[in-house]
Design an enzyme around this catalytic site. Structure first.
Site, PDB file in Angstrom:
ATOM      1  N   CYS A 238     -17.360 -14.326   1.830  1.00  0.00           N
ATOM      2  CA  CYS A 238     -17.490 -12.855   1.767  1.00  0.00           C
ATOM      3  C   CYS A 238     -18.882 -12.410   1.329  1.00  0.00           C
ATOM      4  O   CYS A 238     -19.222 -11.235   1.437  1.00  0.00           O
ATOM      5  CB  CYS A 238     -16.430 -12.272   0.841  1.00  0.00           C
ATOM      6  SG  CYS A 238     -14.759 -12.704   1.314  1.00  0.00           S
TER       7      CYS A 238
ATOM      8  N   HIS B 158     -18.317  -5.677  -2.464  1.00  0.00           N
ATOM      9  CA  HIS B 158     -17.399  -6.344  -1.538  1.00  0.00           C
ATOM     10  C   HIS B 158     -15.997  -5.742  -1.689  1.00  0.00           C
ATOM     11  O   HIS B 158     -15.480  -5.600  -2.808  1.00  0.00           O
ATOM     12  CB  HIS B 158     -17.375  -7.845  -1.815  1.00  0.00           C
ATOM     13  CG  HIS B 158     -16.307  -8.548  -1.027  1.00  0.00           C
ATOM     14  ND1 HIS B 158     -16.215  -8.439   0.338  1.00  0.00           N
ATOM     15  CD2 HIS B 158     -15.266  -9.332  -1.410  1.00  0.00           C
ATOM     16  CE1 HIS B 158     -15.172  -9.128   0.765  1.00  0.00           C
ATOM     17  NE2 HIS B 158     -14.572  -9.683  -0.278  1.00  0.00           N
TER      18      HIS B 158
ATOM     19  N   ASN C  34      -9.664  -6.280   3.257  1.00  0.00           N
ATOM     20  CA  ASN C  34     -10.779  -7.165   2.931  1.00  0.00           C
ATOM     21  C   ASN C  34     -11.232  -7.851   4.215  1.00  0.00           C
ATOM     22  O   ASN C  34     -10.540  -8.706   4.742  1.00  0.00           O
ATOM     23  CB  ASN C  34     -10.295  -8.195   1.897  1.00  0.00           C
ATOM     24  CG  ASN C  34     -11.353  -9.226   1.538  1.00  0.00           C
ATOM     25  OD1 ASN C  34     -12.412  -9.297   2.161  1.00  0.00           O
ATOM     26  ND2 ASN C  34     -11.055 -10.042   0.541  1.00  0.00           N
TER      27      ASN C  34
HETATM   28  O1  UT7 Z   1     -12.555 -11.853  -0.764  1.00  0.00           O
HETATM   29  C1  UT7 Z   1     -12.975 -12.473  -1.958  1.00  0.00           C
HETATM   30  C2  UT7 Z   1     -11.959 -13.303  -2.595  1.00  0.00           C
HETATM   31  N1  UT7 Z   1     -10.704 -12.647  -2.888  1.00  0.00           N
HETATM   32  C3  UT7 Z   1     -10.509 -11.738  -3.875  1.00  0.00           C
HETATM   33  O2  UT7 Z   1     -11.427 -11.252  -4.495  1.00  0.00           O
HETATM   34  C4  UT7 Z   1      -9.083 -11.407  -4.223  1.00  0.00           C
HETATM   35  C5  UT7 Z   1      -8.901 -11.174  -5.683  1.00  0.00           C
HETATM   36  N2  UT7 Z   1      -7.526 -11.144  -6.121  1.00  0.00           N
HETATM   37  C6  UT7 Z   1      -6.702 -10.062  -5.947  1.00  0.00           C
HETATM   38  O3  UT7 Z   1      -7.062  -9.078  -5.317  1.00  0.00           O
HETATM   39  C7  UT7 Z   1      -5.335 -10.096  -6.599  1.00  0.00           C
HETATM   40  O4  UT7 Z   1      -5.255 -11.206  -7.470  1.00  0.00           O
HETATM   41  C8  UT7 Z   1      -4.140 -10.148  -5.606  1.00  0.00           C
HETATM   42  C9  UT7 Z   1      -4.028  -8.814  -4.866  1.00  0.00           C
HETATM   43  C10 UT7 Z   1      -4.301 -11.280  -4.619  1.00  0.00           C
HETATM   44  C11 UT7 Z   1      -2.842 -10.343  -6.417  1.00  0.00           C
HETATM   45  O5  UT7 Z   1      -2.733  -9.301  -7.364  1.00  0.00           O
HETATM   46  P1  UT7 Z   1      -2.448  -9.637  -8.911  1.00  0.00           P
HETATM   47  O6  UT7 Z   1      -2.398  -8.332  -9.592  1.00  0.00           O
HETATM   48  O7  UT7 Z   1      -3.467 -10.631  -9.370  1.00  0.00           O
HETATM   49  O8  UT7 Z   1      -0.990 -10.241  -8.845  1.00  0.00           O
HETATM   50  P2  UT7 Z   1      -0.434 -11.570  -9.526  1.00  0.00           P
HETATM   51  O9  UT7 Z   1      -0.686 -12.712  -8.617  1.00  0.00           O
HETATM   52  O10 UT7 Z   1      -0.883 -11.650 -10.947  1.00  0.00           O
HETATM   53  O11 UT7 Z   1       1.109 -11.222  -9.566  1.00  0.00           O
HETATM   54  C12 UT7 Z   1       1.672 -10.184 -10.430  1.00  0.00           C
HETATM   55  C13 UT7 Z   1       3.122  -9.994 -10.086  1.00  0.00           C
HETATM   56  C14 UT7 Z   1       3.917 -11.303 -10.005  1.00  0.00           C
HETATM   57  O12 UT7 Z   1       5.257 -11.011 -10.393  1.00  0.00           O
HETATM   58  P3  UT7 Z   1       5.782 -11.363 -11.873  1.00  0.00           P
HETATM   59  O13 UT7 Z   1       5.562 -12.843 -12.027  1.00  0.00           O
HETATM   60  O14 UT7 Z   1       4.936 -10.538 -12.798  1.00  0.00           O
HETATM   61  O15 UT7 Z   1       7.213 -10.945 -11.825  1.00  0.00           O
HETATM   62  C15 UT7 Z   1       3.892 -11.641  -8.544  1.00  0.00           C
HETATM   63  O16 UT7 Z   1       4.975 -12.440  -8.145  1.00  0.00           O
HETATM   64  O17 UT7 Z   1       3.236  -9.395  -8.777  1.00  0.00           O
HETATM   65  C16 UT7 Z   1       3.967 -10.277  -7.909  1.00  0.00           C
HETATM   66  N3  UT7 Z   1       3.293 -10.222  -6.624  1.00  0.00           N
HETATM   67  C17 UT7 Z   1       3.655  -9.398  -5.635  1.00  0.00           C
HETATM   68  N4  UT7 Z   1       4.647  -8.492  -5.529  1.00  0.00           N
HETATM   69  C18 UT7 Z   1       4.753  -7.789  -4.381  1.00  0.00           C
HETATM   70  C19 UT7 Z   1       2.201 -10.933  -6.225  1.00  0.00           C
HETATM   71  N5  UT7 Z   1       1.849 -10.568  -4.986  1.00  0.00           N
HETATM   72  C20 UT7 Z   1       2.729  -9.620  -4.591  1.00  0.00           C
HETATM   73  C21 UT7 Z   1       2.880  -8.858  -3.412  1.00  0.00           C
HETATM   74  N6  UT7 Z   1       3.901  -7.960  -3.360  1.00  0.00           N
HETATM   75  N7  UT7 Z   1       2.040  -8.987  -2.365  1.00  0.00           N
END
Ligand code: UT7
Length: 338
Positions: free
Chosen positions: A112, A254, A284
């Site tokens: 990216c 980004h 993204n």
């Molecule tokens: O392009 C350059 C590289 N990429 C990035 O910069 C991406 C950076 N990362 C992110 O944008 C975020 O980490 C994500 C959008 C990928 C994920 O968001 P998050 O706030 O970090 O979620 P998480 O993985 O910490 O999950 C939080 C909760 C979990 O549930 P519990 O364990 O709290 O009950 C997940 O299971 O949200 C749940 N969850 C979802 N729920 C609905 C994770 N992904 C999803 C989803 N829909 N898509």
């Protein structure tokens, strides 16, 4: 007079097919509200079967040439992690599609962050006198590399391409790229990677699994690194060009997650209303994200001549990079597919 690379033209595109959050929630277990709240993304565009990254890159490249009012350049740099084929590079094919046969073209792989890396490479070639004009394109099609069982990646990535023409000019002109801060951290290469297709996996002779063809990403960890690196790189860049955070009229980072953009702005004390947000419309788009955001902001009137603009990118590698310019008076057309 000090010779520098100056932004002379800009163009970008997204493929025709819009994919909204409702459609994503029929593929993975998620919903519109979660995606909007946690990422800021409302829709993205996915290329139709038969379309390759080079096809998108050629459209964006043509628009950038038109914007600059030129029909030739001395070099074509294509930043991509999803080339048409692992070998050869896609840039020569794009150059050919643009009627630029014979012009040197090469691919640049910095995930990216690739577009900002490409700008630095082009600026270096111009400063050294190797080129008068360079076309830098960032393009990626990640949609075919998304694991239908992985909701972290399926929700955020979209396809697209964006391009800039840099020309030789003077460092005091509007549009001159004033400096660069680039970096990488290979110790964290496993935070976002594509397992299949490289010599590492081949040499380990491990059998290929279907999942190896999909992008693997550790979202939470990469989020933390993105904030730290984008803020650190932006601050180093501001120091080197003699600007303060208060001088920044538009912050174009980004476009991975609006929470990352806002956190970086907060850390730097750049007011949130100066942050350009485009991911709500396109997701993204990897190497295309910065030129797509710039193009959209210019068309929508959020970028106007004379504004001080800070660009900062971050991605797998890990890789990051920042640059800054005063916005030039250039004509830019929209990102829609013609
Ligand atoms: O392009 C350059 C590289 N990429 C990035 O910069 C991406 C950076 N990362 C992110 O944008 C975020 O980490 C994500 C959008 C990928 C994920 O968001 P998050 O706030 O970090 O979620 P998480 O993985 O910490 O999950 C939080 C909760 C979990 O549930 P519990 O364990 O709290 O009950 C997940 O299971 O949200 C749940 N969850 C979802 N729920 C609905 C994770 N992904 C999803 C989803 N829909 N898509």
């Amino acid at each position: 007079m000090s010779r520098a690379a100056v932004l002379a033209g800009l163009g970008a595109m997204v493929p025709e097919r819009a994919v909204d959050n409702e459609e994503i929630s029929r593929i993975v277990d998620t919903d519109d509200e979660w995606i909007r709240t946690r990422t800021g993304i409302g829709r993205r565009y996915w290329a139709d079967p038969g379309t390759a990254t080079g096809d998108l890159a050629a459209v964006a490249g043509r628009r950038a040439l038109e914007s600059a009012g030129v029909d030739t350049v001395d070099q074509v740099i294509l930043a991509t992690s999803t080339p048409n084929r692992p070998m050869p590079a896609t840039a020569p094919e794009v150059a050919s599609a643009l009627g630029l046969d014979g012009v040197p073209g090469f691919d640049l792989s910095a995930a990216c962050a690739g577009f900002v890396y490409g700008l630095q490479s082009a600026a270096g070639a111009i400063a050294a006198g190797f080129a008068e004009r360079v076309l830098v394109i960032g393009a990626d099609i990640w949609s075919t590399r998304l694991d239908p069982e992985d909701r972290a990646t399926a929700i955020i990535f979209g396809d697209g391409a964006g391009a800039a023409v840099l020309r030789a000019g003077d460092a005091a002109e509007p549009g001159a790229l004033l400096g660069f801060d680039l970096g990488s951290d290979g110790a964290n290469r496993d935070l976002a990677f594509l397992p299949a297709g490289g010599s590492r996996q081949r040499s380990e002779r491990a059998p290929l699994r279907d999942a190896d063809n999909y992008l693997a990403m550790r979202g939470k960890e990469i989020f933390t690194h993105a904030v730290e690196r984008m803020a650190g790189s932006s601050e180093a860049l501001l120091d080197s060009v003699g600007w303060t955070a208060a001088d920044v009229d538009r912050f174009v980072g980004h476009q991975a997650n609006v929470r990352i953009l806002h956190t970086v702005a907060d850390v730097m004390t750049v007011p949130r209303e100066r942050v350009v947000v485009h991911l709500d419309k396109v997701g993204n788009t990897s190497a295309a994200s910065i030129p797509l955001a710039l193009t959209d902001a210019a068309v929508e009137g959020r970028l106007t001549p004379g504004q001080k603009v800070l660009l900062t990118s971050f991605g797998g590698g890990l890789s990051w990079g920042s640059t800054a310019l005063s916005w030039p008076d250039i004509k830019v057309s929209g990102i829609e597919t013609a």
